[in-house]
Write an enzyme that holds these catalytic residues in place. Structure first.
Site, PDB file in Angstrom:
ATOM      1  N   HIS A  43      -9.128   4.014  -1.564  1.00  0.00           N
ATOM      2  CA  HIS A  43      -7.757   3.516  -1.392  1.00  0.00           C
ATOM      3  C   HIS A  43      -7.353   2.712  -2.620  1.00  0.00           C
ATOM      4  O   HIS A  43      -7.333   1.476  -2.598  1.00  0.00           O
ATOM      5  CB  HIS A  43      -7.705   2.672  -0.126  1.00  0.00           C
ATOM      6  N   CYS A  95       0.505   2.260   6.662  1.00  0.00           N
ATOM      7  CA  CYS A  95       0.715   0.850   6.976  1.00  0.00           C
ATOM      8  C   CYS A  95       0.704   0.053   5.684  1.00  0.00           C
ATOM      9  O   CYS A  95       0.074   0.445   4.696  1.00  0.00           O
ATOM     10  CB  CYS A  95      -0.359   0.335   7.932  1.00  0.00           C
ATOM     11  N   CYS A 145       0.813  -1.223   0.000  1.00  0.00           N
ATOM     12  CA  CYS A 145       0.000   0.000   0.000  1.00  0.00           C
ATOM     13  C   CYS A 145       0.846   1.272   0.000  1.00  0.00           C
ATOM     14  O   CYS A 145       0.346   2.333  -0.375  1.00  0.00           O
ATOM     15  CB  CYS A 145      -0.938   0.025   1.197  1.00  0.00           C
ATOM     16  N   SER A 147     -11.410   1.030   4.491  1.00  0.00           N
ATOM     17  CA  SER A 147     -11.339   1.609   3.151  1.00  0.00           C
ATOM     18  C   SER A 147     -11.973   0.658   2.137  1.00  0.00           C
ATOM     19  O   SER A 147     -12.110  -0.539   2.386  1.00  0.00           O
ATOM     20  CB  SER A 147      -9.888   1.887   2.770  1.00  0.00           C
TER      21      SER A 147
END
Length: 389
Positions: free
Chosen positions: A345, A375, A91, A244
């Site tokens: 996201h 994260c 991510c 998300s």
């Protein structure tokens, strides 16, 4: 020593990562190309001067395979002489692209670089890169973690349990994210950062009417009898409403040396001040934002109270709320224009999306210092400190 500054930052609107999503018809190369083209147009920089384009993409398979960033640069009309590469730190992939671009500028390897990212989760669903029945981890990981690793949703539940974060707290945080995002759109605060694409002008997932009562009616998203037996402490409070969504989008920032910006007559939005990356427990894989925040502040020689704005990626409400408990940060300074729960996201695009939103918010609010952290799957996190100049 040379410094690195952001002189322009743009993103697409963020669409639902579903077949009916507003951007599902757009090839991921074209999503990213749109932001690269807009970045060059808005900055006025001669694209011949760009030393490298570094892009983040998580599922590098199918339509996002074959070094997506290179073909996006070509599709955007950048000269063939401008190189490009695609990186994966899950991510945080495009935040890592910002780190690499800035570090290249500071070292003298680059004068001008683009950091960017894209993910089309409607066309390349999450985990597309792992064929059914294949093990991406290998026997060494199985030996080190004999009980097995867990999906991110289970990690989010474990975090909620460990930090005693209630369903009501997670839902309230999600409501705040939607309301902040809706207010930012209504106030025109996203106008400077968003590049409309094929008639899509706004983020598709922002729900201004969301309230705690609506979210309270949602079922747990990750309940699993096997994990319930293994982790009896889990209360199963993570839902689609306080996490998300899956999304389509792209974003890009233009990074250069401060002296280069001055020579070209460009006004920086912010200086890229300090950087940190950390590893953490891959079972509680989303907690790395805590040590990453501590590490980047230590490197910058600053305290938490010195920071005016924070962007902490809202992969799940529990992640941000646990980070807040550990750091003591003021939530009024966190994700002030809403976060991933509301905006979306799109994995590989999220790092530079956060940076884009953050540098524009810094200018809007007169913030001197800002901190961004994300994260990442596997127990990883990036953190970055920015300074308005």
């Amino acid at each position: 020593m040379r410094d690195a500054v952001v002189v322009e930052a743009v993103r697409t609107p963020i669409g639902k990562g579903k077949p009916h999503g507003a951007l599902a018809h757009v090839h991921p190369v074209e999503l990213l190309a749109h932001t690269l083209r807009t970045l060059v147009e808005r900055s006025g920089v001669d694209p011949e001067l760009i030393d490298d384009v570094i892009g983040g993409t998580v599922d590098q398979v199918g339509e996002q395979a074959m070094n997506t960033t290179r073909y996006a640069a070509l599709s955007a009309g950048l000269p063939e002489s401008v190189p490009a590469t695609t990186v994966d730190r899950q991510c945080g992939s495009s935040q890592q692209a910002v780190h690499f671009a800035a570090q290249g500028v500071i070292s003298g390897a680059y004068d001008i670089a683009v950091a960017c990212g894209v993910e089309s989760m409607s066309r390349v669903p999450m985990w597309s890169s792992v064929p059914e029945g294949k093990d991406p981890f290998g026997p060494g990981i199985a030996a080190r973690y004999p009980e097995g690793l867990v999906p991110q949703g289970i990690s989010a539940e474990l975090i909620a349990a460990k930090w005693s974060i209630t369903r009501e707290q997670m839902d309230a945080f999600a409501v705040s994210s939607h309301r902040r995002a809706a207010a930012a759109w209504d106030a025109g605060l996203f106008d400077a950062e968003v590049a409309p694409l094929e008639g899509v002008t706004r983020d598709e997932c922002v729900r201004p009417d969301t309230d705690a009562e609506v979210l309270a009616g949602l079922r747990p998203a990750y309940h699993d009898p096997g994990f319930a037996e293994r982790f009896p402490q889990i209360e199963w409070n993570v839902t689609a409403g306080n996490a998300s969504s899956v999304n389509d989008g792209a974003s890009a920032v233009l990074v250069m040396a401060g002296e280069t910006a001055a020579r070209l007559g460009l006004r920086p939005l912010a200086r890229l001040h300090s950087f940190a990356v950390t590893g953490s427990d891959p079972l509680l894989m989303l907690t790395g934002v805590v040590p990453a925040t501590e590490k980047v502040l230590r490197r910058a020689g600053l305290a938490l109270d010195d920071i005016d704005l924070f962007e902490v990626n809202e992969a799940f409400s529990s992640v941000v709320l646990a980070w807040q408990q550990e750091t003591g940060a003021d939530l009024d300074k966190v994700n002030v224009h809403g976060g991933a729960i509301a905006l979306g996201h799109p994995l590989g695009a999220s790092g530079t999306r956060l940076t884009t939103t953050l540098v524009h918010a810094m200018r809007e609010r007169g913030a001197r210092y800002a901190l961004q952290t994300m994260c990442e799957a596997g127990g990883l996190a990036n953190a970055m400190l920015l300074e308005r100049i």
